[in-house]
Motif scaffolding. Structure first.
Motif, PDB file in Angstrom:
ATOM      1  N   UNK A 195       0.863  -1.174   0.000  1.00  0.00           N
ATOM      2  CA  UNK A 195       0.000   0.000   0.000  1.00  0.00           C
ATOM      3  C   UNK A 195       0.902   1.226   0.000  1.00  0.00           C
ATOM      4  N   UNK A 196       0.729   2.078  -1.018  1.00  0.00           N
ATOM      5  CA  UNK A 196       1.586   3.245  -1.221  1.00  0.00           C
ATOM      6  C   UNK A 196       0.726   4.494  -1.362  1.00  0.00           C
ATOM      7  N   UNK A 197       1.309   5.624  -1.043  1.00  0.00           N
ATOM      8  CA  UNK A 197       0.655   6.917  -1.217  1.00  0.00           C
ATOM      9  C   UNK A 197       1.154   7.518  -2.522  1.00  0.00           C
ATOM     10  N   UNK A 198       0.253   7.635  -3.492  1.00  0.00           N
ATOM     11  CA  UNK A 198       0.621   8.151  -4.815  1.00  0.00           C
ATOM     12  C   UNK A 198      -0.069   9.492  -5.012  1.00  0.00           C
ATOM     13  N   UNK A 199       0.662  10.558  -4.756  1.00  0.00           N
ATOM     14  CA  UNK A 199       0.108  11.893  -4.921  1.00  0.00           C
ATOM     15  C   UNK A 199      -1.083  12.152  -4.036  1.00  0.00           C
ATOM     16  N   UNK A 200      -1.058  11.612  -2.812  1.00  0.00           N
ATOM     17  CA  UNK A 200      -2.157  11.806  -1.887  1.00  0.00           C
ATOM     18  C   UNK A 200      -3.278  10.798  -2.017  1.00  0.00           C
ATOM     19  N   UNK A 201      -3.148   9.866  -2.956  1.00  0.00           N
ATOM     20  CA  UNK A 201      -4.171   8.841  -3.153  1.00  0.00           C
ATOM     21  C   UNK A 201      -3.552   7.463  -2.931  1.00  0.00           C
ATOM     22  N   UNK A 202      -4.110   6.635  -2.044  1.00  0.00           N
ATOM     23  CA  UNK A 202      -3.522   5.320  -1.786  1.00  0.00           C
ATOM     24  C   UNK A 202      -3.690   4.382  -2.974  1.00  0.00           C
ATOM     25  N   UNK A 203      -2.676   3.556  -3.179  1.00  0.00           N
ATOM     26  CA  UNK A 203      -2.729   2.551  -4.238  1.00  0.00           C
ATOM     27  C   UNK A 203      -2.189   1.242  -3.698  1.00  0.00           C
ATOM     28  N   UNK A 204      -2.855   0.139  -4.025  1.00  0.00           N
ATOM     29  CA  UNK A 204      -2.428  -1.187  -3.592  1.00  0.00           C
ATOM     30  C   UNK A 204      -1.822  -1.908  -4.786  1.00  0.00           C
ATOM     31  N   UNK A 205      -0.539  -2.199  -4.678  1.00  0.00           N
ATOM     32  CA  UNK A 205       0.230  -2.823  -5.761  1.00  0.00           C
ATOM     33  C   UNK A 205       0.574  -4.238  -5.350  1.00  0.00           C
ATOM     34  N   UNK A 206       0.440  -5.186  -6.274  1.00  0.00           N
ATOM     35  CA  UNK A 206       0.742  -6.578  -5.969  1.00  0.00           C
ATOM     36  C   UNK A 206       1.840  -7.088  -6.903  1.00  0.00           C
ATOM     37  N   UNK A 207       2.738  -7.912  -6.358  1.00  0.00           N
ATOM     38  CA  UNK A 207       3.814  -8.498  -7.151  1.00  0.00           C
ATOM     39  C   UNK A 207       4.092  -9.904  -6.656  1.00  0.00           C
ATOM     40  N   UNK A 208       4.295 -10.840  -7.580  1.00  0.00           N
ATOM     41  CA  UNK A 208       4.730 -12.175  -7.196  1.00  0.00           C
ATOM     42  C   UNK A 208       6.232 -12.154  -6.976  1.00  0.00           C
ATOM     43  N   UNK A 209       6.680 -12.661  -5.844  1.00  0.00           N
ATOM     44  CA  UNK A 209       8.108 -12.644  -5.533  1.00  0.00           C
ATOM     45  C   UNK A 209       8.870 -13.608  -6.429  1.00  0.00           C
TER      46      UNK A 209
END
Length: 215
Positions: A195-209
């Motif tokens: 979960x990241x803050x992108x320009x004041x808007x949260x975004x949930x990014x997923x990645x397979x390790x």
């Protein structure tokens, strides 16, 4: 029963009951790395541009896109200096351990220890709170099933579950912040949710390790 409710029930059952069958050891994502190695990757939490190169132990991780995670690379256990641009951070890495180095939007480095995973019958979910706000949890996208309890700022928590295809969401209390498309969580795999803050808007990014043994 609507689709979201079915998905929540499926995940709840996967958390409670074992799945029969066994995956081979080659399904484990570090299977090709040397015995006793240590592992590190870089996450670019800065939306403003690529990271051209991160260097550690004579190896380079190149071209890390914004809001993306590199594969892990492996090194002998020991103490190293991680260099990304004009930032540097010392890190002591133990054998058979995994580490995530996060490049924040300020350019600063934050190094988080990851969970080692050797269970071919389960999938592992790792949830990283890369925002300034604490108390963010991971649930099914409809909020009905809790997957990972609230996580502090710049911290990570983990949970092993059985195989399931599901959409997950980040929540602050009862408020939905962001969600993913359906993710196929297969046995013997590890998926990271950031979960990241992108320009004041949260975004949930997923990645397979993944581990890149070519570096």
């Amino acid at each position: 029963m609507n689709l979201l409710t079915k998905t929540a029930v499926t995940l709840l059952l996967s958390l409670l009951f074992p799945v029969l069958g066994q995956a081979g050891e080659d399904a484990l994502y570090a299977a090709d790395a040397p015995d006793g190695a240590t592992f590190i990757r870089v996450v670019n939490a800065d939306v403003n541009g690529n990271i051209p190169q991160a260097e550690i132990g004579g190896k380079a991780i190149k071209d890390i896109e914004p809001l993306a995670a590199s594969p892990y690379i492996h090194l002998p256990a020991g103490t190293y200096q991680l260099e990304v641009g004009d930032q540097a951070a010392p890190i002591t890495m133990e054998k058979d351990r995994f580490y995530t180095a996060v490049v924040l939007d300020s350019g600063e480095l934050e190094i988080l220890p990851d969970k080692s995973f050797k269970n071919p019958r389960k999938a592992l979910i790792s949830f990283y709170n890369l925002t300034d706000d604490g108390g963010i949890s991971l649930k099914t996208a409809n909020g009905k099933v809790s997957v990972i309890e609230p996580v502090d700022s710049l911290s990570v928590a983990n949970r092993e579950i059985n195989a399931v295809k599901v959409s997950l969401g980040a929540f602050a209390g009862g408020e939905a912040l962001a969600s993913t498309s359906p993710v196929n969580l297969q046995r013997g795999t590890v998926f990271s949710f950031f979960i990241m803050d992108v320009g004041g808007s949260p975004r949930l990014v997923v990645a397979e390790n993944q581990v890149d043994t070519s570096i």
